[in-house]
Design an enzyme around this catalytic site. Structure first.
Site, PDB file in Angstrom:
ATOM      1  CG  ASP A  47      -2.074   0.906   1.132  1.00  0.00           C
ATOM      2  OD1 ASP A  47      -2.297   1.465   0.032  1.00  0.00           O
ATOM      3  OD2 ASP A  47      -2.783   1.098   2.139  1.00  0.00           O
ATOM      4  CG  HIS A 105       0.202   2.046  -9.274  1.00  0.00           C
ATOM      5  ND1 HIS A 105      -0.062   1.603  -7.998  1.00  0.00           N
ATOM      6  CD2 HIS A 105      -0.911   2.721  -9.669  1.00  0.00           C
ATOM      7  CE1 HIS A 105      -1.286   1.986  -7.637  1.00  0.00           C
ATOM      8  NE2 HIS A 105      -1.808   2.676  -8.630  1.00  0.00           N
ATOM      9  CB  THR A 123     -12.417  -8.962  -5.960  1.00  0.00           C
ATOM     10  OG1 THR A 123     -12.288  -8.906  -4.531  1.00  0.00           O
ATOM     11  CG2 THR A 123     -12.012 -10.345  -6.427  1.00  0.00           C
ATOM     12  CG  LEU A 152      10.352 -16.539  -3.230  1.00  0.00           C
ATOM     13  CD1 LEU A 152      10.119 -16.643  -1.709  1.00  0.00           C
ATOM     14  CD2 LEU A 152      10.848 -15.125  -3.575  1.00  0.00           C
ATOM     15  CD  GLU A 196       2.619 -13.414  15.629  1.00  0.00           C
ATOM     16  OE1 GLU A 196       2.367 -12.296  16.110  1.00  0.00           O
ATOM     17  OE2 GLU A 196       2.293 -14.474  16.196  1.00  0.00           O
TER      18      GLU A 196
HETATM   19  C1  FPP Z   1      -1.946   0.196  -3.316  1.00  0.00           C
HETATM   20  O1  FPP Z   1      -1.488   1.500  -3.414  1.00  0.00           O
HETATM   21  C2  FPP Z   1      -1.391  -0.653  -4.361  1.00  0.00           C
HETATM   22  C3  FPP Z   1      -2.107  -1.292  -5.325  1.00  0.00           C
HETATM   23  C4  FPP Z   1      -3.554  -1.178  -5.473  1.00  0.00           C
HETATM   24  C5  FPP Z   1      -1.486  -2.160  -6.307  1.00  0.00           C
HETATM   25  C6  FPP Z   1      -0.136  -2.705  -6.023  1.00  0.00           C
HETATM   26  C7  FPP Z   1       0.636  -2.671  -7.261  1.00  0.00           C
HETATM   27  C8  FPP Z   1       1.970  -2.551  -7.398  1.00  0.00           C
HETATM   28  C9  FPP Z   1       2.898  -2.598  -6.274  1.00  0.00           C
HETATM   29  C10 FPP Z   1       2.588  -2.284  -8.710  1.00  0.00           C
HETATM   30  C11 FPP Z   1       2.325  -3.217  -9.811  1.00  0.00           C
HETATM   31  C12 FPP Z   1       2.435  -4.609  -9.444  1.00  0.00           C
HETATM   32  C13 FPP Z   1       2.975  -5.617 -10.108  1.00  0.00           C
HETATM   33  C14 FPP Z   1       2.597  -6.939  -9.619  1.00  0.00           C
HETATM   34  C15 FPP Z   1       3.947  -5.549 -11.186  1.00  0.00           C
HETATM   35  P1  FPP Z   1      -2.566   2.687  -3.497  1.00  0.00           P
HETATM   36  O2  FPP Z   1      -2.714   3.051  -4.925  1.00  0.00           O
HETATM   37  O3  FPP Z   1      -3.842   2.265  -2.838  1.00  0.00           O
HETATM   38  O4  FPP Z   1      -1.839   3.793  -2.671  1.00  0.00           O
HETATM   39  P2  FPP Z   1      -2.526   4.972  -1.830  1.00  0.00           P
HETATM   40  O5  FPP Z   1      -3.325   4.316  -0.727  1.00  0.00           O
HETATM   41  O6  FPP Z   1      -1.361   5.747  -1.313  1.00  0.00           O
HETATM   42  O7  FPP Z   1      -3.379   5.747  -2.790  1.00  0.00           O
END
Ligand code: FPP
Length: 251
Positions: free
Chosen positions: A18, A35, A64, A129, A213
């Protein structure tokens, strides 16, 4: 530093990545940059998991519920996934990473599905892994799906009324139920990490993390590095796991 000498190492680490949006906002950049930066973290995460002898890492890449985001952001996330899988495939094979997918990927763009299939085939011999990418994944969906799969397989076996009665009474073992989850034979989650300060599970691994945990850090996902993972492992090593019983020292 390898932490195997200091105590137990979690076998299965699950991560809610996040804070990409906030990382970008702080820099006046579009969310897509957050991202992008977030995807760049993955290679060093895999390296450190292997160094620390973690066997499975689960990554909440697209939930989802993420379909509620703007179309453009969804497109960015899938295209980042495509790029990651294409550009890092050889690295994953070299590192010994085996790709695993949890979630209904039939709803993804065809191109992403094809890339995933190729990567699954190419990494299937990975021994170091398991990288479990959770894509179009949500625990409630997963649990409902498992219940339906069990119902279907039982119904198929019924040939007579007396069999129906028997089947109705048959209990479901945890083993049978777990095997119908997307995670199938993966071990339960030992350590669940959520970055960026939020303290909730957001429909992630609700069944598998029953005794995990929980580690929360303020660090935003794009800033998550090897040291951060080490800190999470140290936290894990400081916990006494009881699984509803008593610690060994009090028995
Ligand atoms: C949350 O950050 C993150 C996501 C919804 C997606 C996670 C994706 C990645 C780490 C990048 C792409 C992944 C791959 C597998 C190549 P947010 O957008 O909710 O952040 P915020 O809460 O600060 O707005």
């Amino acid at each position: 530093m390898a932490l195997t000498e200091q105590g137990q190492i979690p076998k299965h680490v699950a991560v809610i990545m996040d804070g990409n949006g906030r990382w970008a906002k702080k820099r006046n950049l579009p969310r897509s940059e957050g991202h992008k930066q977030g995807a760049l973290v993955l290679e060093s995460l895999f390296e450190e998991c292997i160094r620390q002898n973690i066997k499975v890492v689960s990554l909440y890449a697209f939930s989802t519920e993420n379909w509620k985001r703007p179309k453009s952001e969804i497109k960015t996330l899938f295209s980042l996934l495509d790029t990651f899988i294409t550009e890092k495939l050889d690295t994953m094979v070299k590192l010994g990473v085996k790709l695993f997918i949890s979630g209904d990927i039939s709803k993804l763009p065809k191109r992403s599905q094809k890339k995933i299939e190729t990567a699954l085939a190419k990494t299937k011999k990975g021994k170091k892994l398991i990288a479990n990418f959770c894509i179009n994944y949500g625990s409630r969906d997963e649990i409902k799906r498992a219940a339906l799969l069990i119902l279907q397989s039982r119904l198929q076996k019924i040939k007579s009324l007396s069999e129906l009665e028997k089947v109705q009474k048959r209990k479901i073992s945890e083993k049978e139920f777990s095997a119908k989850l997307y995670t199938k034979t993966l071990p339960d989650v030992d350590l669940l990490i959520r970055t960026a300060g939020e303290k909730r599970l957001s429909n992630f691994m609700l069944y598998q993390a029953a005794y995990a945990e929980l580690y929360f850090t303020e660090t935003l996902w794009p800033d998550f590095n090897k040291k951060e993972l080490q800190a999470a492992i140290r936290f894990y090593q400081s916990r006494v796991r009881k699984f509803g019983g008593l610690p060994d020292s009090e028995q």
